[in-house]
Structure formats: structure tokens, C-alpha cells
Design a protein around this motif. Sequence first.
Motif, mmCIF file in Angstrom:
data_model
loop_
_atom_site.group_PDB
_atom_site.id
_atom_site.type_symbol
_atom_site.label_atom_id
_atom_site.label_comp_id
_atom_site.label_asym_id
_atom_site.label_seq_id
_atom_site.Cartn_x
_atom_site.Cartn_y
_atom_site.Cartn_z
ATOM 1 N N ARG A 1 -20.904 -36.829 -3.264
ATOM 2 C CA ARG A 1 -19.683 -36.661 -2.312
ATOM 3 C C ARG A 1 -20.084 -35.867 -0.916
ATOM 4 O O ARG A 1 -19.358 -36.043 -0.059
ATOM 5 N N PHE B 1 -9.322 -41.287 2.990
ATOM 6 C CA PHE B 1 -8.260 -42.213 2.183
ATOM 7 C C PHE B 1 -7.584 -42.831 3.094
ATOM 8 O O PHE B 1 -7.142 -42.593 4.141
ATOM 9 N N ALA C 1 -3.547 -37.915 1.786
ATOM 10 C CA ALA C 1 -4.012 -37.023 1.080
ATOM 11 C C ALA C 1 -4.444 -35.605 1.110
ATOM 12 O O ALA C 1 -5.309 -34.967 0.807
ATOM 13 N N VAL D 1 -14.055 -29.255 -5.038
ATOM 14 C CA VAL D 1 -13.294 -28.090 -5.536
ATOM 15 C C VAL D 1 -12.529 -28.479 -7.027
ATOM 16 O O VAL D 1 -12.124 -29.496 -7.228
ATOM 17 N N TYR E 1 -8.451 -24.511 -9.119
ATOM 18 C CA TYR E 1 -7.391 -24.371 -8.137
ATOM 19 C C TYR E 1 -6.070 -24.780 -8.715
ATOM 20 O O TYR E 1 -5.238 -23.781 -8.159
ATOM 21 N N LEU F 1 -14.992 -42.364 -7.652
ATOM 22 C CA LEU F 1 -13.737 -41.978 -8.050
ATOM 23 C C LEU F 1 -13.260 -43.093 -9.402
ATOM 24 O O LEU F 1 -12.403 -42.572 -10.075
ATOM 25 N N ASP G 1 -7.788 -36.661 -6.033
ATOM 26 C CA ASP G 1 -9.004 -37.493 -5.819
ATOM 27 C C ASP G 1 -9.696 -36.584 -4.992
ATOM 28 O O ASP G 1 -10.793 -36.568 -4.563
ATOM 29 N N GLN G 2 -8.838 -36.194 -3.714
ATOM 30 C CA GLN G 2 -9.375 -35.405 -2.505
ATOM 31 C C GLN G 2 -10.028 -33.923 -3.187
ATOM 32 O O GLN G 2 -11.123 -33.749 -2.608
ATOM 33 N N LEU G 3 -9.570 -33.538 -4.088
ATOM 34 C CA LEU G 3 -10.134 -32.294 -4.742
ATOM 35 C C LEU G 3 -11.346 -32.571 -5.239
ATOM 36 O O LEU G 3 -12.435 -31.869 -4.819
ATOM 37 N N LYS G 4 -11.608 -33.623 -5.726
ATOM 38 C CA LYS G 4 -12.789 -34.074 -6.403
ATOM 39 C C LYS G 4 -13.875 -34.144 -5.146
ATOM 40 O O LYS G 4 -14.951 -34.075 -5.226
ATOM 41 N N LEU G 5 -13.493 -35.013 -4.244
ATOM 42 C CA LEU G 5 -14.103 -35.184 -3.056
ATOM 43 C C LEU G 5 -14.590 -33.898 -2.301
ATOM 44 O O LEU G 5 -15.778 -33.768 -1.838
ATOM 45 N N LEU G 6 -13.742 -32.861 -2.316
ATOM 46 C CA LEU G 6 -14.093 -31.591 -1.757
ATOM 47 C C LEU G 6 -15.051 -30.803 -2.325
ATOM 48 O O LEU G 6 -15.238 -29.464 -2.247
ATOM 49 N N THR H 1 -0.248 -38.922 -5.178
ATOM 50 C CA THR H 1 -0.580 -39.110 -3.529
ATOM 51 C C THR H 1 -2.207 -38.940 -3.361
ATOM 52 O O THR H 1 -2.614 -38.462 -2.141
ATOM 53 N N GLU H 2 -3.155 -39.135 -4.340
ATOM 54 C CA GLU H 2 -4.515 -38.872 -4.263
ATOM 55 C C GLU H 2 -4.943 -37.727 -3.789
ATOM 56 O O GLU H 2 -6.204 -37.379 -3.593
ATOM 57 N N GLN H 3 -4.196 -36.481 -4.113
ATOM 58 C CA GLN H 3 -4.710 -35.129 -3.588
ATOM 59 C C GLN H 3 -5.807 -34.848 -4.539
ATOM 60 O O GLN H 3 -6.517 -34.001 -4.374
ATOM 61 N N VAL I 1 2.658 -35.415 -8.660
ATOM 62 C CA VAL I 1 2.672 -36.017 -7.344
ATOM 63 C C VAL I 1 1.493 -35.774 -6.631
ATOM 64 O O VAL I 1 0.880 -36.815 -5.946
ATOM 65 N N MET I 2 0.730 -34.987 -6.728
ATOM 66 C CA MET I 2 -0.484 -34.639 -6.447
ATOM 67 C C MET I 2 -1.592 -35.852 -6.839
ATOM 68 O O MET I 2 -2.212 -36.259 -6.108
#
Lengths: 239, 251
Positions: free
Chosen positions: A77, A84, A88, B129, B134, A50, B122-127, B118-120, B114-115
Motif C-alpha cells: 500500500r 477512493f 473517506a 495506521v 487509533y 482491501l 479501509d482508509q486507515l488500512k491504506l495509511l 464510509t470506507e474510513q 459509520v467509519m
Amino acid sequence: MLELKAISKTFGNRAVLRSVSLTLNRGQICFVLGRSGVGKSVLLKTIVGLIPQDSGEVWIQSEKTDPQNEEQMVSVRQKCGLVFQMPALLDSLTLQENLEFGLKPEKLARLGKYLDWVQLSRERLSRYPAEVSFGTQKKASVVRTLLREPQFILFDEPTTGLDPVSRQVTNQMIRNVVKESHSGCIVVSHDVQSAIELASTIILLDQGQVIFQGTPESFCSSEQPLARAFCNGMVLLDH
Amino acid sequence: MREWNQLEYPALLFCSSFVGFVSSLTRREIRGREIIKQIYECAVMSIPVISFSLGIVSLMSVLEFSWHMRVVLRQDALVPAFSLVLTIREVAPVVTAMLLASRVGASIAAEIGVMKITEQLDQLKLLAVSEVDYLLVPRWLGCLVANVALTLISIGIAGVVTIFIGARWMGYQPGEFYNSLLLFTTGYDLAGALVKSLCFGTLIPFVSAGYGLRCALGSQGVGEAATQAVARSSLLIIIIDLFINSLWWMP
Ligand SMILES: Nc1ncnc2c1ncn2[C@@H]1O[C@H](COP(=O)(O)OP(=O)(O)OP(=O)(O)O)[C@@H](O)[C@H]1O
Ligand SMILES: [Mg+2]
């Protein structure tokens, strides 16, 4: 095996990580300690691509990762999950939808077990993230990563902001992860007590460098001033 | 890596969304629920404010035209028809898009901003998606359908208001109005309005998402992204409007 070789990262003119190396086998728990802002979260994010490192290499299961290669990072990943520091969760979805999001349906079979591990009740899952407490969000974000059953899990301060009981629950959850799934865990934490109880290895970061690496026993008997300060729960005033 | 500028970046987002949409069509993996939600939020929620604004604007334009024509020509028989032509070609597509940009553009930029903080994202990348599938594709389709529908609704409302004023205050029968309308307005005008609404409906989400995706960290960054999204979308709407006018109607 997960291996970091001399990772360095600079933001602007501030060197956050300076040649950080570590090795983690599956079934091991490595605690990363360090003062706030030393670069612990940045370190975890470089592992999953990231934040791309400026120099150094990340190897996961004998494969060198390339943060620019999005296709490869997808499989990295899958092998290596990150929880996190902040939960998140996607705030337009309920907790349940968050857990199911992008997940293969067959993986949901173990949802009940993982909810038990973090002691999160099923009734809460129909709520939106904004409607539940921070601790609940944090537990849900842990479950979201557990459901994907990665070979390595990186926890960024999993117990910060939780009550002492949930802290014990989290520690037990990490033990379960290692025992049952035989995953390797890197846990970034400020909780020295948990580190001493759980860790196979403790790494102490200061000013972007690893200043201590060893077993919990050697950490407690270390002469290194910051390590002693962490062990005694004291504040190092001259830092 | 090269930094994309404020025009290239939305264009890049558009291209990847277009490819993403086509490939999701071929895979038959359309996020139908998400798209319908976006259409609802963009279109249905905007109907009251856009209807009201367009009603007032067409009322003002009829009365204003009429006043001028009476001063100069001492009659205003053709005013309702003139006014409606102006509405179809210009007022309806541009005012609708501007209002949509201020409502939906700001919300897209702020939501994605905001996403990001709040790292949302980054979270999409981890998932694994894709943020294109999306976030971008549903917002694009939502905005596109909404803008076209709202433009048509605006034209309808402008027509009703114009007929009403013509009959109530200027003494023209709806039939007369209809005849003079046919003299001045063609399907070509309506097609021009649709082309505009398609362009604006595409421009707003990508410009806004561009600002959201690249917003600076912190709440100030999100505020700035929302403001910039509206300001830049509005400016581009005016420029593109001029451009389409010169291609579509100029001799
Ligand atoms: N995206 C970024 N851009 C610029 N600077 C950053 C970025 N991410 C982190 N930093 C900087 O890197 C440094 C380390 O941040 P990091 O979040 O890793 O600290 P940390 O050790 O996790 O602290 P804490 O214990 O408080 O979570 C900080 O000074 C931060 O300002
Ligand atoms: Mg941190």
C-alpha cells in the motif's frame, strides 16, 4: 510494473470479476471504463488487498501480493495508493490533520505543490470534512494520496461530482503525477473524453470481463457495441 | 477464515488492544490527546446523568428499606448503613456501567460503524495506521478510566444523599450514620466495586467496537450495531456482576 493475472471475485452467487488481467508500467495511464456496478471499484480494492480476490494474482514490482499477509500489504500500500470513489476522510480530524495523518514529516514539504495541482486553497485546510463541499473533500483525499508519493496511484472516479473546471484541473493533475513522479496510474472513470485525452490504454469492462483493451484511437474505432456506445455517449437500451 | 462469535470477537479485540497498548508503551508512542479526548467524552459528559440517577436510586432505596424495617422491626436505625453497603457493592458499579453502556457503548458502535460504511476503516488500512492503536486503545482507556471514576463519584453521591436523608427525615446524626457504616462496610467491599468497574469499563468498549467493526453496510446496519451494542453490553454486565458477586462475597 503492476500486473493483474486473471483476477476473479464472486460475492455470494454474483460473479463480479471474471478473469480480469491487465499490465501497467510506471509512467503510463490506464483508464478503466464500464457501466455502474460492473466491478470497477472492486477491481481497485483487490489490487491493494482491501477485498481479497477468489483467484488470480496481483504482482507489484515483480512481487506477488498476498492479501492475507498484513505485513506485506503495508508495503504494497506504500507502493500503490488508492483514492477512493467517496472521499473517506477521517471525520474527526480537520483536512490538515487528515493530510498529515500517519505521514512522515519530511513528506509534508511538497504539500504546497500538490495543493496547487488540485487547486485547493490552504485556508480550507483548517476545516472539518463535514464543513467543506464534496469536491473539496475529494481534492483533499487526492492530496492525501499524492503526499505519500506511491509508485502507482489508483484513482476511483476522480472527476465524478466535480464541476467542469475542476475536471480539467484533475486531468492536469494526473498528467503532472505521471510526468513529475513518473508514477503509473489506473483511473476508473465514466468520462470518456478524459480517457481519450489522457490514457495510454483503455480497458472496458462488461459483466465482469474485459471486453476491450487498447489505445484510445482503437477504442474510438472499435466495432464493440458498448465501446461505440461509450464513445457516442449513447445509452445501450438492450443491455 | 473462521468466523468469531459475539463473545470471542470482543475478547480477540481486547487481546490485540492489550498487546497494542503494551507495545505502544514500550515504543513511547501513546496517543495522549486521543485518550484524553475519550476520557472527557466518556466521563465528564456522563457525570450529570449518572450523578442524578444514582442520587435518586439511593434516595429510593433508603426510603424503601426504612418503610420495610419500620413495618417489621418498628425501627430503622441501621437502614442508611445497609443501604450504602448495597450501593457500594451493587448499585453504583452496575447502574453506572449500564448508563455508560447506553451512552458510550451506542456511540462507539455507531461511530465505528459509520467509519466502516464510509470506507474510513479501509482508509486507515491504506495509511498503514492500525485500527487497534487509533480506535480501540483510546476508547478502551477512556471507558476504563471513566467507569472507575464515575463509580467512585456515584458512591460518593450515594453517601451524601444517604446522610442527608438520614439527618433530614429519619432523625439520625451524621456521626451515628458514620459509626454504623463502619460496622458493615469494609475496604473489601470498595475493592469489589473497583474490580467490577474495571471489568465493566473494559467490557463496554470492546463489545461495542465489535458490533461497530462488523456492522452490516448501510444506515440500518449502523442502527442495528448501536442497539445490539447496548443490549449485549447490559446483559453481559448483569452476568459478570453475578459472577463477581459469587466469587467476591459469597461464603
Ligand atoms: N463488500 C461487498 N459485498 C457484497 N457485494 C459487493 C461488495 N462490494 C461490491 N459489491 C458488489 O459488486 C458489484 C460491483 O461493485 P463496484 O462498486 O465495483 O461497482 P462499480 O463498477 O465501481 O460501480 P460505480 O461505477 O457505480 O462505482 C456491485 O454489484 C456491488 O453490489
Ligand atoms: Mg465504483
